[in-house]
Design an enzyme around this catalytic site. Structure first.
Site, PDB file in Angstrom:
ATOM      1  N   ARG A 198       4.891  -7.377  10.916  1.00  0.00           N
ATOM      2  CA  ARG A 198       6.093  -6.577  10.821  1.00  0.00           C
ATOM      3  C   ARG A 198       7.318  -7.387  10.290  1.00  0.00           C
ATOM      4  O   ARG A 198       8.137  -6.703   9.918  1.00  0.00           O
ATOM      5  CB  ARG A 198       6.366  -5.912  12.372  1.00  0.00           C
ATOM      6  CG  ARG A 198       5.507  -5.053  12.774  1.00  0.00           C
ATOM      7  CD  ARG A 198       5.096  -3.925  11.692  1.00  0.00           C
ATOM      8  NE  ARG A 198       3.675  -4.207  11.099  1.00  0.00           N
ATOM      9  CZ  ARG A 198       3.308  -4.002   9.945  1.00  0.00           C
ATOM     10  NH1 ARG A 198       3.995  -2.882   9.391  1.00  0.00           N
ATOM     11  NH2 ARG A 198       2.072  -4.397   9.481  1.00  0.00           N
ATOM     12  N   ASP A 205      -2.002   7.799   3.663  1.00  0.00           N
ATOM     13  CA  ASP A 205      -1.667   6.407   4.172  1.00  0.00           C
ATOM     14  C   ASP A 205      -2.395   6.152   5.489  1.00  0.00           C
ATOM     15  O   ASP A 205      -2.634   6.989   6.023  1.00  0.00           O
ATOM     16  CB  ASP A 205      -0.294   6.433   4.157  1.00  0.00           C
ATOM     17  CG  ASP A 205       0.324   4.955   4.182  1.00  0.00           C
ATOM     18  OD1 ASP A 205      -0.365   4.025   3.967  1.00  0.00           O
ATOM     19  OD2 ASP A 205       1.561   4.784   4.147  1.00  0.00           O
ATOM     20  N   GLU A 206      -2.593   4.795   5.877  1.00  0.00           N
ATOM     21  CA  GLU A 206      -3.117   4.167   7.113  1.00  0.00           C
ATOM     22  C   GLU A 206      -4.566   5.025   7.224  1.00  0.00           C
ATOM     23  O   GLU A 206      -4.760   5.508   8.460  1.00  0.00           O
ATOM     24  CB  GLU A 206      -2.371   4.770   8.202  1.00  0.00           C
ATOM     25  CG  GLU A 206      -0.719   4.413   7.992  1.00  0.00           C
ATOM     26  CD  GLU A 206      -0.681   2.650   8.482  1.00  0.00           C
ATOM     27  OE1 GLU A 206      -1.428   2.220   8.750  1.00  0.00           O
ATOM     28  OE2 GLU A 206       0.618   2.412   8.198  1.00  0.00           O
ATOM     29  N   GLN A 262      -5.894  -3.431  10.336  1.00  0.00           N
ATOM     30  CA  GLN A 262      -4.785  -2.808  11.238  1.00  0.00           C
ATOM     31  C   GLN A 262      -5.195  -1.402  11.873  1.00  0.00           C
ATOM     32  O   GLN A 262      -4.795  -0.821  12.189  1.00  0.00           O
ATOM     33  CB  GLN A 262      -3.716  -2.627  10.343  1.00  0.00           C
ATOM     34  CG  GLN A 262      -2.897  -3.816   9.943  1.00  0.00           C
ATOM     35  CD  GLN A 262      -1.723  -3.282   9.188  1.00  0.00           C
ATOM     36  OE1 GLN A 262      -0.631  -2.827   9.369  1.00  0.00           O
ATOM     37  NE2 GLN A 262      -1.867  -3.544   7.710  1.00  0.00           N
ATOM     38  N   LYS A 311       0.474  -1.257  -0.163  1.00  0.00           N
ATOM     39  CA  LYS A 311      -0.072  -0.016   0.196  1.00  0.00           C
ATOM     40  C   LYS A 311       0.881   1.163  -0.047  1.00  0.00           C
ATOM     41  O   LYS A 311       0.545   2.348  -1.010  1.00  0.00           O
ATOM     42  CB  LYS A 311      -0.793  -0.105   1.211  1.00  0.00           C
ATOM     43  CG  LYS A 311      -2.096  -1.011   1.175  1.00  0.00           C
ATOM     44  CD  LYS A 311      -2.818  -0.826   2.477  1.00  0.00           C
ATOM     45  CE  LYS A 311      -2.123  -1.219   3.908  1.00  0.00           C
ATOM     46  NZ  LYS A 311      -1.529  -2.450   3.931  1.00  0.00           N
ATOM     47  N   THR A 312       1.835   1.539   0.858  1.00  0.00           N
ATOM     48  CA  THR A 312       2.529   2.595   1.062  1.00  0.00           C
ATOM     49  C   THR A 312       3.480   2.735  -0.284  1.00  0.00           C
ATOM     50  O   THR A 312       3.732   3.975  -0.956  1.00  0.00           O
ATOM     51  CB  THR A 312       3.485   2.430   2.112  1.00  0.00           C
ATOM     52  OG1 THR A 312       2.634   2.177   3.492  1.00  0.00           O
ATOM     53  CG2 THR A 312       4.291   3.532   2.450  1.00  0.00           C
TER      54      THR A 312
HETATM   55  P1  ATP Z   1       1.685  -2.088   5.836  1.00  0.00           P
HETATM   56  O1  ATP Z   1       0.232  -2.462   6.032  1.00  0.00           O
HETATM   57  O2  ATP Z   1       2.159  -2.977   6.966  1.00  0.00           O
HETATM   58  O3  ATP Z   1       1.793  -0.439   6.133  1.00  0.00           O
HETATM   59  P2  ATP Z   1       1.884  -1.988   3.136  1.00  0.00           P
HETATM   60  O4  ATP Z   1       0.827  -2.667   2.582  1.00  0.00           O
HETATM   61  O5  ATP Z   1       2.084  -0.654   3.230  1.00  0.00           O
HETATM   62  O6  ATP Z   1       2.083  -2.523   4.456  1.00  0.00           O
HETATM   63  P3  ATP Z   1       4.778  -1.937   1.990  1.00  0.00           P
HETATM   64  O7  ATP Z   1       5.210  -1.391   2.960  1.00  0.00           O
HETATM   65  O8  ATP Z   1       4.294  -0.872   0.755  1.00  0.00           O
HETATM   66  O9  ATP Z   1       3.157  -2.719   2.526  1.00  0.00           O
HETATM   67  O10 ATP Z   1       5.308  -3.037   1.332  1.00  0.00           O
HETATM   68  C1  ATP Z   1       5.850  -4.120   2.034  1.00  0.00           C
HETATM   69  C2  ATP Z   1       7.140  -4.566   1.449  1.00  0.00           C
HETATM   70  O11 ATP Z   1       7.062  -5.248   0.292  1.00  0.00           O
HETATM   71  C3  ATP Z   1       7.892  -3.484   0.979  1.00  0.00           C
HETATM   72  O12 ATP Z   1       9.156  -3.788   1.383  1.00  0.00           O
HETATM   73  C4  ATP Z   1       8.004  -3.229  -0.191  1.00  0.00           C
HETATM   74  O13 ATP Z   1       9.265  -2.601  -1.010  1.00  0.00           O
HETATM   75  C5  ATP Z   1       7.389  -4.729  -0.900  1.00  0.00           C
HETATM   76  N1  ATP Z   1       6.870  -4.627  -2.017  1.00  0.00           N
HETATM   77  C6  ATP Z   1       5.561  -4.158  -2.359  1.00  0.00           C
HETATM   78  N2  ATP Z   1       5.293  -4.318  -3.613  1.00  0.00           N
HETATM   79  C7  ATP Z   1       6.070  -5.222  -4.393  1.00  0.00           C
HETATM   80  C8  ATP Z   1       6.454  -5.591  -5.620  1.00  0.00           C
HETATM   81  N3  ATP Z   1       5.449  -5.729  -6.380  1.00  0.00           N
HETATM   82  N4  ATP Z   1       7.536  -6.358  -5.680  1.00  0.00           N
HETATM   83  C9  ATP Z   1       8.422  -6.595  -4.628  1.00  0.00           C
HETATM   84  N5  ATP Z   1       8.389  -5.877  -3.723  1.00  0.00           N
HETATM   85  C10 ATP Z   1       7.206  -5.381  -3.208  1.00  0.00           C
HETATM   86 MG    MG Z   2       2.210   0.800   4.806  1.00  0.00          MG
END
Ligand code: ATP
Ligand code: MG
Length: 775
Positions: A621, A217-218, A252, A33-34
């Site tokens: 995490r 975000d969040e 979350q 997402k981020t």
């Molecule tokens: P959270 O809910 O914990 O905030 P999130 O959904 O925001 O998580 P991110 O932090 O954006 O998730 O991504 C998690 C990890 O996966 C990061 O290290 C990110 O770089 C990696 N990632 C996300 N998408 C891809 C992709 N398409 N290919 C490779 N790595 C990815």
């Molecule tokens: Mg995130």
């Protein structure tokens, strides 16, 4: 093909390239997402759809904002300085500084953190002669903040009994006091900013026209006021609305206790008639077992929007579970495991230690410190919250704003200059009578008391005069010397670390300034509270001084890591603070009923479900390795507590777990100690019981003989002394302050303890005489 979009999966790609309309990306932890949000910003800029200064992005912490800007400057050859990326508080602070006159604030308004706010409330109650047992200041603080977070001023709050009517009256008086003193508390930053935009059509329309893209975000953790603020900026109700791009995860949502409202997601969909919903289901962060555990756990919650997560990265390692007899032994085990991880090639900053409550960190810190493993604590007692730093900041605040009574009272007699409580009461009475600040009332106090106060005011005036033409670090250097804070701490035995911290404040200011300069030169990351060059096109913008910016930075940075940069360190933080972050190895400690889930949650509606979401955040995490631990007994808040293991451990699938200690369920659940601090552990007091033996047998079976030997030694040492104290216990002495018990000797009237005091070194004290309290 656009290089930015390489390495995105089809859903992520679709999300990043959505048209400029409201959109909701609902997805589980670690699904990107981020990353999607950041990439969308880069894509919008790169494809010329928006200028860097014309989009607004809201992150959850300042750290996340900085990270986002760093990533952006790596993706695009742009200057990220001045971009509107920050937390709700950071962005509101920036708007209020730029338009302070329209917001009815002095240019130099200061931000009260929550402890300043509490002392301001206590001071007010005292001045009004109000019984603070009947109207507890903490409850009043909660009441006020809660009202503000719902967007309600005192006049808008409906009270239906005398008690609440009194609170409403006090709320109004408190707001008047803040206004008089030129200070703003955290929820006020938001409310004031909301009101500014709501009432000032010119400003509102300016910013609505400017921020065609708003990214959050969040989103699941926004509260009502934040949502209303977003609606206002997004031009809700008119056509076209701005493109509000929200990413979040209902699983979350962990800030309901602070008024966050996960229903804002549904509200957003409905109110903005969101046409673009995208789900991301592939998790890129965690190995299979970790993800399976998280998925299974969260499935037990009833109120979910529902989604699945899968990973292509294989099962990975099982989750390691460890059950220790005491919190000290849990910490000892953790230290040994961290040493093993480092030996295996994990770097320290890739290791996180998480806990549910801040109070748990003391024992963990002690163990890490003794083992000489560098660590950093996020949250807890932060750099800018340390007493010596707050003293120095109070002088700086007075230089900026004479009317800041909270700052005045903090340092008027620190270091001591013969100004007593009675003089201050007299001064406060005078200030009240004339409805002016303490500072302004000083000339009205006669006699010796008056001349001491005048000397203080003269000191501040001199400082203000001397500050002209100096750089920010020079101003601080000047203030810590002229105020005699440095000499004060130098004369204090063991005050050296405070002197070092004050020096560190000068370094922090240097870093703050150079970050600003650096950003200018290289387009590298920048902080949120810099002079707002990008707002110049807005109507009525006021310039801001570096000192004001630095003070706002100090107040807002609370919650972010302030430890010295440079040395890689193990990361310690609460589960709340870990949101959005990821680490190769995670230790999740204190998995005990009453602690996690927290006992307060058990009586609240949705309480356990919120705790379960918190547990879900904690588990997700971890990338590769997750440790989970619990202690059967724990010193917390001066009491030994005996607990059984957390229900959440039971809810995890057995095939994903590997018990490092034998799974001694019988012990855990059959042990029924009362609330008393009677300990059965350790042999030194001759109370070695049946249960200890059972534990020892189980213990002996475990593989790691070395850990067992080391722990046994500690356990023996830990045996509770007849005095009620035990070795390793943290204590407080009225004269020497905080310390830790090193040795205990003798019985009855002869009982004595050797204590290592933080500031006064090692001392032997007779327990019958010394007034020691456990902390
Ligand atoms: P959270 O809910 O914990 O905030 P999130 O959904 O925001 O998580 P991110 O932090 O954006 O998730 O991504 C998690 C990890 O996966 C990061 O290290 C990110 O770089 C990696 N990632 C996300 N998408 C891809 C992709 N398409 N290919 C490779 N790595 C990815
Ligand atoms: Mg995130």
């Amino acid at each position: 093909m656009n290089a930015l979009l390489d390495n995105l999966n089809p859903e992520q790609h679709a999300a990043v390239t959505l048209p400029p309309e409201p959109a909701l990306i609902l997805a589980g932890a670690g699904s990107g997402k981020t990353r999607v949000l950041t990439t969308r910003i880069a894509w919008l800029i790169q494809t010329g759809q928006v200028a860097p200064h014309s989009l607004l992005a809201v992150t959850f912490t300042n750290k996340a904002a900085k990270e986002m800007l760093t990533r952006l400057s790596a993706m695009l050859p742009i200057n990220t300085r001045g971009m509107w990326v920050g937390t709700f508080h950071g962005l509101c602070n920036r708007l209020l500084r730029a338009h302070h006159r329209d917001a009815g604030l002095p240019q130099t308004f200061q931000i009260l953190d929550s402890s300043d706010q509490l002392s301001a409330l206590k001071r007010m109650l005292k001045a009004l002669n109000i019984d603070d047992e009947k109207y507890p200041p903490k409850q009043l603080q909660y009441f006020i903040n809660n009202a503000k977070e719902c967007g309600l001023r005192a006049k808008d709050v409906e009270a239906n009994d005398d008690f609440n009517r009194k609170f409403v009256e006090l709320y109004a008086l408190y707001d008047e006091q803040c206004q008089r003193e030129g200070v703003v508390d955290f929820p006020e930053l938001l409310l004031r900013c909301y009101e500014l935009l709501d009432r000032n059509q010119i400003l509102r329309e300016h910013y609505q026209a400017r921020f065609r893209h708003i990214l959050v975000d969040e989103f699941q953790d926004t509260n009502s006021l934040q949502y209303a603020w977003l609606k206002l900026l997004a031009n809700y109700g008119k056509q076209p609305t701005n493109a509000l791009f929200a990413v979040g995860d209902d699983d979350q949502s962990i800030y309901a206790f602070r008024g966050a409202n996960v229903a804002n997601m549904e509200k957003f969909e409905r109110e903005f008639r969101v046409r673009h919903h995208i789900k991301l289901e592939q998790n890129y962060r965690s190995h299979g077992h970790i993800l399976e555990a998280a998925n299974t756990l969260i499935r037990q919650n009833s109120r979910r929007l529902g989604k699945n997560l899968w990973t292509a990265s294989g099962e990975g390692e099982p989750l390691r579970v460890y059950e220790a007899p005491t919190d000290m032994l849990e910490a000892q085990w953790l230290v040994e495991e961290i040493k093993n991880l480092i030996a295996e090639g994990y770097s320290r900053e890739e290791i996180a230690v998480l806990y549910r409550s801040n109070a748990q960190s003391r024992v963990l810190e002690h163990a890490l410190f003794s083992a000489m493993i560098p660590y950093k604590v996020y949250g807890g007692l932060r750099f800018f919250e340390r007493a010596e730093i707050k003293h120095a900041l109070a002088y700086l605040r007075l230089i900026e704003n004479k009317d800041d009574d909270t700052a005045f009272l903090r340092v008027v007699n620190f270091p001591t200059r013969g100004i007593g409580a009675r003089t201050l009461e007299q001064l406060q009475d005078t200030a009240r009578t004339y409805n002016q600040s303490l500072y302004a009332s000083v000339p009205m106090i006669a006699g010796k008391a008056g001349s001491n106060l005048t000397a203080f005011v003269n000191l501040i005036e001199q400082m203000r005069f001397a500050a002209q033409g100096l750089t920010l670090p020079e101003v601080i250097e000047q203030v810590i010397h002229q105020s005699t804070l440095i000499t004060h701490y130098q004369n204090e035995k063991e005050g050296q670390d405070r002197v070092d911290n004050l020096q560190e404040l000068v370094n922090a200011a240097t870093a703050f300034i150079s970050e600003e300069g650096l950003a200018q030169d290289t387009g590298a990351t920048t902080s949120l509270v810099l002079n707002d060059t990008s707002a110049e096109s807005a109507p009525n913008v006021a310039p801001s001084t570096p000192l004001a910016n630095f003070l706002a930075h100090a107040a807002l940075e609370a919650g972010d890591n302030q430890a010295a940069e440079g040395t890689p360190a193990v990361q310690l933080m609460t589960v709340h603070a870990a949101k959005g972050l990821e680490f190769n190895a995670v230790f999740l400690t204190g998995l005990e009923e009453g602690l996690f889930p927290h006992e307060n949650s058990l009586v609240e509606l949705d309480g356990v479900e919120e705790e379960r979401r918190l547990m879900y955040v904690a588990i997700t995490r971890a990338r590769k390795r997750l440790y989970m631990s619990l202690a059967q007994s724990r010193m917390l808040f001066g009491q030994t507590r005996y607990s059984v293991k957390s229900r959440f451990l039971e809810e995890l699938p057995e095939n994903t777990l590997k018990w490092l200690t034998p799974k001694v369920q019988a012990l855990g659940s059959n042990w029924s100690y009362g609330a008393s601090a009677q300990s059965n552990f350790g042999g030194s007091n001759g109370q070695y019981g049946k249960k200890d033996r059972a534990w020892d047998e189980a213990w002996d079976k475990q593989d790691n003989a070395q850990t067992a030997a080391a722990s046994a030694k500690i356990r023996q040492k830990q045996g509770e002394h007849a005095s009620g104290f035990r070795i390793g216990q943290a204590v407080f002495h009225t004269k020497f302050g905080e310390g830790v018990i090193l040795e205990l000797e003798g019985q009855g009237a002869d009982a004595r303890a050797q204590i290592k005091f933080r500031r006064h070194g090692n001392k032997w004290l007779a327990l019958g005489i010394a007034k020691l309290t456990a902390i």
